[in-house]
Design an enzyme around this catalytic site. Structure first.
Site, PDB file in Angstrom:
ATOM      1  N   GLU A 105      66.298  65.960 -12.599  1.00  0.00           N
ATOM      2  CA  GLU A 105      65.708  65.936 -10.942  1.00  0.00           C
ATOM      3  C   GLU A 105      64.845  65.411 -10.833  1.00  0.00           C
ATOM      4  O   GLU A 105      65.107  64.787  -9.560  1.00  0.00           O
ATOM      5  CB  GLU A 105      66.428  67.526 -10.954  1.00  0.00           C
ATOM      6  CG  GLU A 105      67.344  68.505 -11.278  1.00  0.00           C
ATOM      7  CD  GLU A 105      67.904  68.609 -12.759  1.00  0.00           C
ATOM      8  OE1 GLU A 105      66.596  68.553 -13.491  1.00  0.00           O
ATOM      9  OE2 GLU A 105      69.126  68.863 -13.310  1.00  0.00           O
ATOM     10  N   HIS A 149      73.097  79.908 -10.634  1.00  0.00           N
ATOM     11  CA  HIS A 149      74.200  79.221  -9.766  1.00  0.00           C
ATOM     12  C   HIS A 149      74.851  79.598  -8.347  1.00  0.00           C
ATOM     13  O   HIS A 149      75.702  79.626  -7.711  1.00  0.00           O
ATOM     14  CB  HIS A 149      75.395  79.153 -10.696  1.00  0.00           C
ATOM     15  CG  HIS A 149      75.620  78.377 -11.905  1.00  0.00           C
ATOM     16  ND1 HIS A 149      74.871  79.011 -13.079  1.00  0.00           N
ATOM     17  CD2 HIS A 149      75.440  77.173 -12.544  1.00  0.00           C
ATOM     18  CE1 HIS A 149      75.029  78.113 -14.008  1.00  0.00           C
ATOM     19  NE2 HIS A 149      75.489  77.278 -13.536  1.00  0.00           N
TER      20      HIS A 149
END
Ligand code: TPP
Ligand code: MG
Length: 733
Positions: free
Chosen positions: A463, A533
Site C-alpha cells: 500500500e 473488513h
C-alpha cells in the site's frame, strides 16, 4: 545483472580521469569545497542562534558531485536526501539559496521558511521537494520514473487543457530521462526501500538508486542495521539492475560508476544501484554528539578518507592545480560564501500571513461553481461493461462509468492498485480465455481492456508503494486514480498519506503539487465483515491539512464527486462505502460525462423543522428510515443532512439547519470517541450555543472493533433503532 567494483587507487591515477577534463576536476573540487564550507558556516550560524537546525553533507561530497556531473539538471529528475548538498550545488543550486532556507527567509526558494535546511526543492532543476522521514522519497522517485516513461509513450497527454487541473501545470518529459534517488545506509532498512526495489525491477524503470553508506544511522552502525553489514550483498538478487559498489569519497571513481549507471538507464536497459562508501566526519546533526558512541581511533581512520583533503591532494599530485591555485580557489569560495552569508542575514524572514498559503491549490477551488454542473438526462447510456442497460444504476456502476468517461477524456489518468486490472496476463484477455476481474469489488472492470495495460494495471501488494508511486506520478503531472482495496489495510501507506502526499504543495511553497485520487473501499454493515473488513476511521484523514476527504452515500453523488475529485487540483481521499456499492438505496440514472458536484456542499436528504440529523455514508439510509418512522409515529419532522464531503465540510448548511430546528444529532459509523462527529458537535456547541434547545447528541459505534458474528456487529455499529431512540429522546428533551 552486471556488477562493477572499482579499485579507487587505479581510478585516481588513470590519466584520462574517466573522461573528466582538468577544468571539470577543478570545478568538482570547487563544488565539494563549497559544500563543506557551507556546512561549516551553517554550524557557526547555528551556534550563534542565527539558524535553527543544521545537518551536513560532510563526507558525502564526492559521490554527490559525481552524480551531478553525470546527470543533467532540469532534464533528469532528482529525489535527493539531506546529505546531498554537493549534488544540488553541482546541479546549479547556489549557496545563497541554501542559506535562505537555513534562516527561514521569505525568499527561501525551497520552502518559503517551512522546512529545515537541507530539505532541497528546486523546481527549475527538477530537484523535487524532500522531507524528513527517512525513505519516503524512494517510492515517489519510482512514480516519477514511471511518469517519464508513460509520457514518452503518450506525448499528447502533456497538452494543457483549460477547465481542470491540467491548466495549471507545465508537464515536461525527455525520452531518455533518468530519475535519481539517494538514501543513507540506515534507510535501506525501511520497508519502502524494498517496495521500491521490487517495483523498479518489475517495471525495469530508468531509476538510479544511490545508497550513501557512511556506516552509521545516527548511532547505529551498519552491522546492526543491515544483515551481513553490506547492502550490496542483499540487493544483488533483484533482476535487471546494473550494480556499482564504489568508494564514494573518490570523485573520479564515483563519476565513472555514475556514468556507467547513466548509460545503462539512458539506453533503457533497466534500473541501476550505486552503493557508495562514504564517511561522516561530523556528528549525525548538530543535535548529536558522535563521541558518545564512536571512539577517536575510528574517527581518525575515517578522516584519512576525507573527500575534501583527498581531492585536494589528488589535484596537487596530478599537477592539475598547484598550491597557489588551490589557495586562490578556496579564497574565492570563502569570499563568495561570506558575501552570501552577509546577504542572507539581511533577508526578510517568512511572515505569518503566509502560513495558510498553498495548503490547497491556489488555482482551482473545488468548492466553486466551476464544479457545479447539472445531470444530463439526455446523455447517451453510460459505459456498461456487462452490456446490460437499465434506467437506474448502482453506486458501483456509476463509479465504474465515471472512471471510464474520465479516462476517455483525460489521457493523464492512470489507474493502479491491488487486483484493479482485468487480467495482468494480457494474452488471456486477447485470446478471450477469461473475462477479467477489475477489482475485488469490480469497480475498475473493463478499464484495462478499454484503455490498455499501461493505463490500468495491478500493483504489487504494497500500500505504501501505491500511494508513494501515485505521489511521484502526480508530481510530474499525471492524474493517478489509485485504489486501496480495503480501508482496513490503508495503514502501510500512512506515512505517505500523513507526511507526503498532502504536503507536497505546502512544504515546497507551491513549487510542486501532487493532485491525485486515492479511492478506498470503507465501512461495515456487511454481515461477517468482522474486524478487518469493516473499519471506518475517516477522522484520521480529515485531520490532515492538504487532503480533501469525500464520502458519498449514493450513486449520483458518487459519480459527481468522483469527477470533481479527478478534475480538481488537490489530493483527494475518496471513500466508497462497500455496503452502498450495490444497495437498492440511492441508485441513479447515469448523469452524463460532465456531471460534477462541488466539494463542501451538503445535501438535504429530507427537510424538517423539529430536529437536525447530520451524517454521511452508510448511516444516511439508516437515518432516513429512522426519520420516516418517527414522523409516521410521532409526527416529528427531522431535517436530514448528508455531508457528502468531509473536508471541506458544509458548515453553512449545518448552521442554517440548527438555527431552524434548535436540536441536533451528529451520527457516524465510526467508533464514538474522537470520531469525525466530535468536531462537528464541538463547533455547533461553540458557535451555535444560543440556538440550541437541547444538548448536541452523538450517535456512533461503540468504542470497539467490529465483530464477525452479526449479532455482535449489530450491537457495535449504530442501527436505525439507535437513531430512532436518540431522535425521540432529543425531541422530548
Ligand atoms: C522514518 C524515520 N525514522 C526515524 C527518523 C530519525 N532519523 C533521522 S536520520 C536517521 C538516520 C538515517 O541514517 P542513514 O539512512 O544511514 O543516513 P545518514 O544520516 O547516515 O546519511 C534517523 C533515525 C526519521 N527521520 N525518519
Ligand atoms: Mg548512514
Amino acid at each position: 545483472m552486471a556488477t562493477t567494483k572499482t579499485d579507487p587507487k587505479l581510478a585516481a591515477t588513470r590519466k584520462n580521469y574517466e573522461g573528466l577534463r582538468h577544468q571539470q576536476l577543478i570545478d568538482a573540487y570547487r563544488i565539494m569545497y563549497t559544500s563543506r564550507r557551507i556546512d561549516d558556516r551553517e554550524i557557526m550560524l547555528k551556534r550563534q542562534q542565527k539558524i535553527f537546525f543544521q545537518i551536513s553533507g560532510a563526507g558525502h561530497e564526492a559521490i554527490g558531485v559525481a552524480a551531478g556531473f553525470a546527470l543533467k539538471a532540469g532534464y533528469d529528475w532528482f529525489y535527493p536526501y539531506y546529505r546531498d548538498r554537493a549534488l544540488c550545488l553541482a546541479l546549479g543550486a547556489t549557496p545563497y539559496q541554501m542559506l535562505l532556507q537555513a534562516v527561514g527567509a521569505a525568499d527561501d526558494p525551497s520552502s518559503g521558511g517551512r522546512q529545515m535546511p537541507s530539505h532541497w526543492s528546486y523546481p527549475k532543476l527538477n530537484i523535487v521537494t524532500g522531507s524528513s522521514p527517512t525513505g519516503t522519497q524512494i517510492l515517489q522517485a519510482v512514480g516519477c520514473a514511471e511518469a517519464g516513461r508513460y509520457l514518452s509513450a503518450h506525448p499528447d497527454a502533456v497538452r494543457e487543457v483549460a477547465g481542470d487541473y491540467r491548466q495549471f501545470k507545465d508537464v515536461t518529459f525527455q525520452q531518455d530521462e533518468i530519475t535519481y534517488v539517494s538514501l543513507g545506509d540506515g534507510t535501506t532498512s525501511e520497508g519502502e526501500f524494498w517496495e521500491a526495489m521490487n517495483a523498479v525491477a518489475i517495471g525495469r524503470l530508468p531509476l538510479i538508486f544511490v545508497v550513501e553508506d557512511n556506516e552509521y544511522a545516527i548511532s547505529v552502525p551498519v552491522e546492526a542495521q543491515t544483515a551481513g553489514g553490506s547492502i550490496s550483498r542483499l540487493v544483488t538478487g533483484f533482476p535487471g539492475f546494473h550494480f556499482e559498489e564504489v568508494d564514494g569519497t573518490d570523485p573520479v571513481a564515483s563519476y565513472a560508476a555514475m556514468v556507467r549507471c547513466v548509460m545503462h538507464c539512458r539506453a533503457r536497459n533497466g534500473p541501476a544501484f550505486v552503493h557508495a562508501h562514504v564517511i561522516r566526519p561530523y556528528s549525525h546533526s548538530l543535535s548529536d554528539d558522535e563521541r558518545l558512541y564512536r571512539p577517536d581511533t575510528e574517527r581518525q581512520r575515517d578522516a584519512q578518507r576525507d573527500p575534501i583533503s583527498r581531492t585536494q591532494m589528488f589535484l596537487l599530485r596530478e599537477g592539475i592545480l598547484d598550491e597557489k591555485g588551490i589557495n586562490r580557489l578556496e579564497k574565492q569560495v570563502e569570499d563568495e560564501l561570506q558575501e552570501a552569508v552577509d546577504r542572507v542575514l539581511k533577508a526578510a524572514p517568512a511572515t505569518p500571513e503566509t502560513v495558510r498559503r498553498y495548503i490547497y491549490s491556489p488555482n482551482l477551488d473545488p468548492t466553486s461553481a466551476v464544479f457545479d454542473t447539472q445531470p444530463d438526462s439526455t446523455a447517451p447510456e453510460a459505459f456498461s461493461p456487462d452490456g446490460k442497460k437499465s434506467a437506474t444504476k448502482t453506486m458501483a456502476d456509476l463509479i465504474n462509468a465515471t472512471l471510464h468517461d474520465e479516462m476517455k477524456r483525460d489521457e493523464r489518468i492512470i489507474i493502479f492498485g491491488e487486483d484493479v486490472a482485468d487480467c495482468s496476463r494480457e494474452q488471456y484477455l486477447q485470446q478471450k480465455m477469461v473475462k477479467g476481474k477489475g477489482g475485488v469489488f469490480k469497480l475498475t472492470f473493463g478499464l484495462q481492456c478499454e484503455f490498455g495495460s499501461d493505463r490500468v494495471f495491478n500493483s504489487p501488494l504494497a500500500e505504501a508503494s501505491i500511494v508513494g508511486r501515485a505521489t511521484g506520478m502526480a508530481t510530474r503531472g499525471l492524474k493517478p486514480v489509485v485504489e486501496i482495496q480495503f480501508f482496513d489495510y490503508i495503514w502501510p501507506a500512512m506515512m505517505q498519506l500523513r507526511n507526503e502526499l498532502p504536503l507536497i504543495r505546502w512544504r515546497s511553497n507551491n513549487g510542486f503539487s501532487a493532485p491525485c485520487v486515492i479511492r478506498v473501499a470503507i465501512g461495515g454493515y456487511l454481515t461477517g465483515g468482522a474486524i478487518y473488513h469493516s473499519q471506518c476511521g475517516e477522522s484520521i484523514f480529515t485531520h490532515i491539512p492538504g487532503l480533501r476527504v469525500v464520502f458519498p452515500s449514493n450513486a449520483l453523488d458518487a459519480a459527481g464527486l468522483l469527477r470533481t475529485a479527478i478534475r480538481c487540483d488537490d489530493p483527494v481521499l475518496f471513500l466508497e462505502h462497500k455496503r452502498l456499492y450495490r444497495e437498492t438505496f440511492g441508485r441513479a440514472v447515469y448523469p452524463g460525462p460532465d456531471y460534477m458536484i462541488p466539494f463542501g456542499k451538503a445535501k438535504t436528504v429530507q427537510a424538517g423543522t423539529d430536529l437536525t440529523v447530520i451524517t454521511y455514508g452508510a448511516v444516511v439510509p439508516r437515518a432516513l428510515q429512522a426519520a420516516q418512522k418517527i414522523e409516521r409515529e410521532q409526527g416529528v419532522k427531522v431535517e436530514l443532512i448528508d455531508l457528502r464531503c468531509l473536508n471541506p465540510f458544509d458548515w453553512e448548511a449545518i448552521a442554517e439547519s440548527v438555527r431552524k430546528t434548535n436540536r441536533v444529532i451528529v451520527v457516524y459509523e465510526d467508533s464514538l470517541s474522537w470520531g469525525y462527529g466530535a468536531e462537528i458537535a464541538a463547533r455547533i456547541a461553540d458557535e451555535l450555543f444560543s440556538d440550541l434547545d437541547a444538548p448536541v447528541r452523538r450517535v456512533a459505534a461503540i468504542d470497539s472493533f467490529v465483530a464477525y458474528q452479526p449479532i455482535l456487529e449489530n450491537a457495535i455499529l449504530p442501527q436505525t433503532a439507535d437513531l430512532y431512540r436518540a431522535m425521540k429522546e432529543l425531541t422530548e428533551f
